[in-house]
Enzyme design. Structure first.
Site, PDB file in Angstrom:
ATOM      1  N   GLN A 178      39.992  41.744  48.509  1.00  0.00           N
ATOM      2  CA  GLN A 178      40.811  41.454  47.331  1.00  0.00           C
ATOM      3  C   GLN A 178      42.067  42.315  47.249  1.00  0.00           C
ATOM      4  O   GLN A 178      43.045  41.929  46.601  1.00  0.00           O
ATOM      5  CB  GLN A 178      39.988  41.633  46.049  1.00  0.00           C
ATOM      6  N   CYS A 324      29.681  33.062  43.551  1.00  0.00           N
ATOM      7  CA  CYS A 324      28.328  33.105  44.087  1.00  0.00           C
ATOM      8  C   CYS A 324      27.311  33.351  42.980  1.00  0.00           C
ATOM      9  O   CYS A 324      26.146  33.049  43.124  1.00  0.00           O
ATOM     10  CB  CYS A 324      28.217  34.194  45.142  1.00  0.00           C
TER      11      CYS A 324
END
Ligand SMILES: *Cc1c(COP(=O)(O)O)cnc(C)c1O
Length: 386
Positions: A178, A324
């Site tokens: 990220q 997820c």
């Protein structure tokens, strides 16, 4: 209907500039880079250029870059390599807020006889550094801590951790999936041994990633096969995607300034405007040490999933927890680790912007979201009683 895409920490749009560089490598220049003939060899030369482009973004040496199939493979490769090179050591230090690619592997290793310390975070999602220092032991084989969190955007003090671990000769891996492309990273000035990145989080294609392995760091391959990547990762190279990843690294370098000015301004505007228009709302995560594109917002007395469904009807894409985690009723492990109250964690959504977002889009969300929250709260028995 126009899509307002505010889920860039889940995946990003492949930049058209990136796709354009990739296309010739399917039907025209499809040679195998390992071939003796120049039809393949030319592709090999192009891969060297991609390796340089990736290295340049983090100020690494091209030899220190290994192409992989994704961020998850990079994470897994680094962790297995660190353990394989120190078979006597059985302790791993990680954090409570890692991506499943690290967290679930660590939990898997706990079942194989490794001892894992998951360093906690405070209410603002900052790493508990005292706890971290206190739990390193002579048995510690590896520290694996992410550079920036995918749900809150909180940035960890990776340079400081690396310096500390270097003096003690402890192997250090960081999942920078990220952070890469959003904040400047100069890997040569840190003592990081392994760093993971992923193509589809930085406007490259899906299914390609890279692992930085510092010169001199002991390595053993995760995929054993051909001599590709100088024996460090078997398998015929995903040529078009690697070339796309190289170009994507240039793309994010060119846009880093914009990411930290215009995109940051849009994110901040979204936060401040929602805060003034909606009551019982909180921002999850440290506001100062944070990626410029991410905000995690918690609304009391509503379900994150319900907010997402109503926003979806207006074409607004965001997420609750990590991709997820959603689909389960448990609030995200990241927000739980921060001690976010259950009600607020359940009503948390993440907006993650990119350079493709416009102020008109952000204004649309600012205009529509208050009514959505109000409508949902009207349905909540807890809201009426409060
Ligand atoms: C998306 C992500 C990954 C996984 O990358 P893939 O390329 O999808 O395997 C790992 N770590 C973090 C922090 C991520 O956001």
């Amino acid at each position: 209907m126009n899509v307002i895409y505010l889920d860039n920490n889940a995946t990003t749009r492949t930049a058209p500039e990136v796709l354009e560089e990739m296309l010739p490598y399917f039907c025209e220049q499809y040679g195998n880079p390992s071939s003796m003939h120049s039809f393949g060899g030319n592709v090999g030369a192009r891969l060297r250029q991609a390796r340089e482009q990736i290295a340049r973004l983090i100020n690494a040496d091209p030899d220190e870059i290994i192409f992989t199939s994704c961020g998850t493979e990079s994470d897994n490769t680094a962790i297995w390599a660190a353990l394989a090179s120190q078979p006597d050591k059985r302790h791993i230090v990680s954090s409570k807020v890692e991506h499943p690619a690290v967290k679930n592997l660590c939990e898997h290793l706990a079942g194989k006889g490794y001892r894992i310390t998951f360093v906690p975070v405070d209410r603002n999602g900052r790493l508990d550094m005292d706890y971290f220092y206190d739990h390193l032991t002579p048995d510690t084989a590896l520290v694996t801590i992410m550079w920036a969190n995918n749900e809150t955007g909180v940035i960890f003090p990776i340079e400081k951790i690396a310096e500390f671990l270097n003096e003690r000769n402890i192997v250090f891996h960081t999942d920078a999936v990220q952070a890469i492309g959003k904040i400047p990273i100069d890997i040569h000035s840190t003592g990081v041994d392994f760093l993971s990145l992923s193509g589809h989080k930085l406007h490259g294609p899906k299914g390609v990633g890279a692992l930085y392995v510092r010169k001199g760091t002991k390595f053993s391959p995760f995929l054993i096969g051909g001599h590709q990547e100088r024996g460090r990762r078997g398998g015929t190279e995903n040529t078009a995607s690697i070339i796309g990843l190289g170009r994507a690294c240039e793309f994010v370098a060119d846009h880093m300034e914009e990411e930290n000015t215009r995109v940051r301004f849009l994110r901040d505007k979204l936060e401040t405007q929602l805060t003034t228009r909606i009551s019982h709302m909180r921002i999850n995560g440290d506001r100062s040490q944070r990626l410029p594109n991410t905000t995690s917002v918690g609304f009391d007395y509503v379900e994150g999933e319900s907010i997402l469904l109503l926003m979806n009807e207006l074409g607004i894409c965001a997420s609750s927890g990590s991709a997820c985690t959603s689909g389960s009723l448990e609030p995200s492990h990241v927000l739980r680790a921060m001690g976010v109250p259950f009600t607020s964690a359940h009503g948390s959504i993440r907006f993650s912007l990119s350079v493709y977002n416009t102020e008109t889009e952000i204004d649309f969300v600012i205009d529509k979201l208050p009514a959505i929250i109000e409508r949902l709260r009207e349905l909540s028995p807890f809201w009426k009683r409060s």
